[in-house]
Design an enzyme around this catalytic site. Structure first.
Site, PDB file in Angstrom:
ATOM      1  N   LYS A 157      20.699  20.193 -16.734  1.00  0.00           N
ATOM      2  CA  LYS A 157      20.110  21.302 -15.957  1.00  0.00           C
ATOM      3  C   LYS A 157      20.532  21.220 -14.494  1.00  0.00           C
ATOM      4  O   LYS A 157      20.638  20.130 -13.933  1.00  0.00           O
ATOM      5  CB  LYS A 157      18.582  21.249 -16.027  1.00  0.00           C
ATOM      6  CG  LYS A 157      18.002  21.658 -17.366  1.00  0.00           C
ATOM      7  CD  LYS A 157      16.487  21.769 -17.293  1.00  0.00           C
ATOM      8  CE  LYS A 157      15.914  22.370 -18.550  1.00  0.00           C
ATOM      9  NZ  LYS A 157      14.435  22.513 -18.489  1.00  0.00           N
ATOM     10  N   LYS A 200      15.518  15.414 -22.168  1.00  0.00           N
ATOM     11  CA  LYS A 200      15.530  15.417 -23.627  1.00  0.00           C
ATOM     12  C   LYS A 200      15.475  16.870 -24.070  1.00  0.00           C
ATOM     13  O   LYS A 200      14.672  17.645 -23.534  1.00  0.00           O
ATOM     14  CB  LYS A 200      14.293  14.657 -24.130  1.00  0.00           C
ATOM     15  CG  LYS A 200      14.149  14.658 -25.648  1.00  0.00           C
ATOM     16  CD  LYS A 200      14.844  13.468 -26.232  1.00  0.00           C
ATOM     17  CE  LYS A 200      14.845  13.545 -27.762  1.00  0.00           C
ATOM     18  NZ  LYS A 200      16.217  13.626 -28.301  1.00  0.00           N
ATOM     19  N   HIS A 207       6.852  28.811 -25.562  1.00  0.00           N
ATOM     20  CA  HIS A 207       6.583  28.916 -24.129  1.00  0.00           C
ATOM     21  C   HIS A 207       5.099  29.260 -24.013  1.00  0.00           C
ATOM     22  O   HIS A 207       4.696  30.381 -24.324  1.00  0.00           O
ATOM     23  CB  HIS A 207       7.438  30.033 -23.524  1.00  0.00           C
ATOM     24  CG  HIS A 207       7.143  30.309 -22.089  1.00  0.00           C
ATOM     25  ND1 HIS A 207       8.135  30.457 -21.140  1.00  0.00           N
ATOM     26  CD2 HIS A 207       5.980  30.459 -21.419  1.00  0.00           C
ATOM     27  CE1 HIS A 207       7.593  30.693 -19.962  1.00  0.00           C
ATOM     28  NE2 HIS A 207       6.282  30.707 -20.107  1.00  0.00           N
ATOM     29  N   GLU A 287       7.372  24.646 -15.195  1.00  0.00           N
ATOM     30  CA  GLU A 287       7.299  25.038 -13.782  1.00  0.00           C
ATOM     31  C   GLU A 287       5.952  25.714 -13.541  1.00  0.00           C
ATOM     32  O   GLU A 287       5.219  25.994 -14.474  1.00  0.00           O
ATOM     33  CB  GLU A 287       8.438  25.992 -13.423  1.00  0.00           C
ATOM     34  CG  GLU A 287       8.503  27.251 -14.260  1.00  0.00           C
ATOM     35  CD  GLU A 287       9.830  28.018 -13.992  1.00  0.00           C
ATOM     36  OE1 GLU A 287      10.901  27.541 -14.384  1.00  0.00           O
ATOM     37  OE2 GLU A 287       9.756  29.082 -13.374  1.00  0.00           O
ATOM     38  N   ASN A 289       4.161  29.011 -11.612  1.00  0.00           N
ATOM     39  CA  ASN A 289       4.359  30.308 -10.963  1.00  0.00           C
ATOM     40  C   ASN A 289       3.209  30.522  -9.990  1.00  0.00           C
ATOM     41  O   ASN A 289       2.055  30.594 -10.397  1.00  0.00           O
ATOM     42  CB  ASN A 289       4.403  31.425 -12.004  1.00  0.00           C
ATOM     43  CG  ASN A 289       5.519  31.191 -13.006  1.00  0.00           C
ATOM     44  OD1 ASN A 289       6.596  30.733 -12.634  1.00  0.00           O
ATOM     45  ND2 ASN A 289       5.244  31.441 -14.271  1.00  0.00           N
ATOM     46  N   ARG A 291       1.806  32.869  -8.317  1.00  0.00           N
ATOM     47  CA  ARG A 291       1.537  34.302  -8.113  1.00  0.00           C
ATOM     48  C   ARG A 291       0.676  34.816  -9.261  1.00  0.00           C
ATOM     49  O   ARG A 291       0.509  34.101 -10.262  1.00  0.00           O
ATOM     50  CB  ARG A 291       2.867  35.065  -8.113  1.00  0.00           C
ATOM     51  CG  ARG A 291       3.529  35.010  -9.477  1.00  0.00           C
ATOM     52  CD  ARG A 291       4.830  35.773  -9.562  1.00  0.00           C
ATOM     53  NE  ARG A 291       5.271  35.879 -10.942  1.00  0.00           N
ATOM     54  CZ  ARG A 291       6.054  34.984 -11.553  1.00  0.00           C
ATOM     55  NH1 ARG A 291       6.496  33.948 -10.883  1.00  0.00           N
ATOM     56  NH2 ARG A 291       6.383  35.122 -12.822  1.00  0.00           N
TER      57      ARG A 291
END
Ligand code: MV4
Length: 501
Positions: A157, A200, A207, A287, A289, A291
């Site tokens: 990444k 990994k 998600h 991650e 967010n 907002r």
């Protein structure tokens, strides 16, 4: 707070203006030349033109937004989502101008904005992150050593990447050095930063994201999860809560991890922590967010909260209005209705909406930013509105979404409605057993209507049209078409008369 400037447009601007109105707060809308007649402008108490259509000249133009706030005497700014909502420098500029930023502190935005910095903080806070490295890898040799430790397949990444850009799956050691070098050069040219790290590879993940809300008095709560695996090229299409695979124990553990993540950066306001959920039930921080998100309404329907109202109260220094340990009631699903043509590769569609009819009735919510007559161009995000339904169970919610999709009518341009209408009938979706590969492996195939069916439909339409025209010409000569209003329509009778149904 007496007056809030909504630094956004479309459906989220309308949504925020509604919350302001209910709180007795005046709303200031901003609009570009292209949005002069948009619904969010009509809904506000005051509206200020901030520039020409291009976002850089309008909704992304910090000085013009602050100038509009000054001119209208606004005392706070709500950024919505997209545009400047996750730019720390904008939050700082708003606060520097003596206004309240309705969102997290700039430091929290910055901490979560840099992916490797976020991973580092999460690991320190005890939030599960995908096994791998955090710091950039020096060379292919180091990559090989790390990959041996965590096991193949691995994901290379780009540290400055995000949203799926600058990522590649590597199946074995032979392929790693080449992949590493390719990733570095790609990251250099795409992001100006060639740092890459290793994780990994999580096979067939879902998600799943967790809503958190934090006030300025140290209270942080989670308000359940949202299943967001139905997405195409990292654009979510359908979201639902509860997730079909999250049970109360997993919900509590993911919720606690999300609260921990928010606390570790001194979070305030509404935010969402994204996780990869593996088939074996392990989950990993992706991650955060910083907002309010597009899909927030499904959480509001199932947990009985108003997240934008909470944001306004928190910005006004009031304590959180959400109790701890809220449990989900029923099931909610959101379909994003976008100006994209699913039968044409989801290409962006433009045009004038010559007729809009939105569904309603029990458990149906439409958060829209369009009306009959709206001109849809390519200047902004293609989201036209969100169709959200609530049902006592997932099956009832799916049935209600089917009915609402049949009721929704947008004439004038193709939309994603055709895609959603097929998904709600799809057995794989109905089973709930889907992951991030659903759209590519199942969803898109639903649109390949077999040619025979298409020919039959065209024939039926041609006949019905011919009948309609001839009936108009000589209705007296075909009483069977006029009928006594008891069974079906003239179109059906015409088709039946020709044995097509
Ligand atoms: C992953 C992954 C599998 N394993 N990381 C894509 C967006 C970016 N935020 C992270 N993403 C992924 N990271 C590991 N170690 C799979 C994805 C991924 C994905 C994640 C969430 C939703 C949709 C996705 C689509 C493709 C890949």
């Amino acid at each position: 707070m007496k007056r809030v400037l909504v630094a956004n447009r479309g459906e989220i601007a309308c949504r925020i203006i509604r919350a302001c109105r209910e709180e007795g707060i005046e709303a200031v809308a901003v609009f570009s030349e292209a949005d002069r007649f948009s619904p969010h402008v009509q809904a506000a108490d005051v509206a200020v033109e901030i520039g020409p259509a291009p976002s850089a000249e309008s909704y992304l133009h910090v000085e013009r937004l602050l100038e509009a706030a000054r001119r209208t005497g606004a005392d706070a700014v709500h950024p919505g989502y997209g545009f400047l909502s996750e730019r720390a420098h904008f939050a700082e500029a708003v606060e520097g101008a003596g206004l309240r930023f309705i969102g997290p502190p700039p430091a929290a935005i910055r901490a979560m904005g840099e992916k490797t910095e976020a991973r580092r903080r999460m690991e320190a806070a005890g939030v599960p992150v995908v096994p791998g490295t955090i710091d950039a890898l020096k060379d292919p040799q180091e990559a090989l050593a790390v990959a041996e430790r965590i096991g193949y397949p691995v994901m290379v990444k780009a540290a400055a990447g995000g949203g799926g850009k600058g990522m590649r799956r590597v199946a074995d050691g032979a392929a790693l050095p080449g992949a590493f070098r390719a990733a570095v050069s790609e990251a250099k040219s795409a992001f100006g930063d060639g740092s890459v790290y290793l994780e990994k590879f999580i096979e067939r993940p879902r998600h799943v994201e967790v809503q958190v809300v934090a006030d300025a008095h140290g209270r942080v709560v989670h308000v359940g999860e949202r299943e967001c695996s139905v997405q195409r090229r990292h654009q979510k299409l359908i979201e639902e809560t509860p997730s079909p695979v999250v049970d109360p124990d997993l919900r509590a553990r993911m919720g606690q991890a999300a609260v921990q993540a928010a606390r570790s950066v001194g979070y305030r306001s509404a935010g969402t922590v994204e996780f990869l959920l593996a088939p074996d039930g392990t989950f990993y921080f992706l991650e955060m967010n910083t907002r309010i998100q597009v899909e927030h309404p499904i959480t509001e329907l199932v947990y009985g909260v108003d997240l934008v109202r909470e944001q306004l109260r928190i910005a006004d220094g009031m304590p959180l209005g959400i109790a701890d340990g809220l449990r989900p009631r029923g099931h909610a699903i959101e379909c994003r209705i976008t100006a994209e043509d699913p039968l044409g590769g989801f290409l962006p569609a433009t045009g004038r909406i010559t007729y809009l009819r939105v569904p309603s009735g029990p458990g149906v919510r439409w958060d829209g930013g369009i009306e009959t007559g709206s001109d849809i161009g390519l200047d902004y995000d293609p989201l036209l509105g969100k169709l959200i339904v609530w049902g006592e169970s997932r099956e009832r919610a799916i049935r209600r979404m089917r009915r609402a999709l049949d009721e929704l009518l947008i004439v004038g341009l193709p939309t994603s409605q055709a895609f959603h209408r097929r998904v709600v009938d799809d057995p794989v979706f109905q089973s709930g057993a889907y992951d991030i590969g659903y759209v590519d492996h199942v969803g898109l195939k639903l649109l390949d209507v077999p040619p025979a069916e298409v020919a039959l439909r065209h024939a039926a339409l041609a006949v019905a049209l011919a009948e309609h025209e001839s009936r108009q010409a000589s209705v007296a000569l075909a009483p069977e078409l006029v009928g006594d209003g008891s069974g079906g329509s003239a179109w059906l009778r015409a088709a039946r008369l020709r044995g097509l149904r």
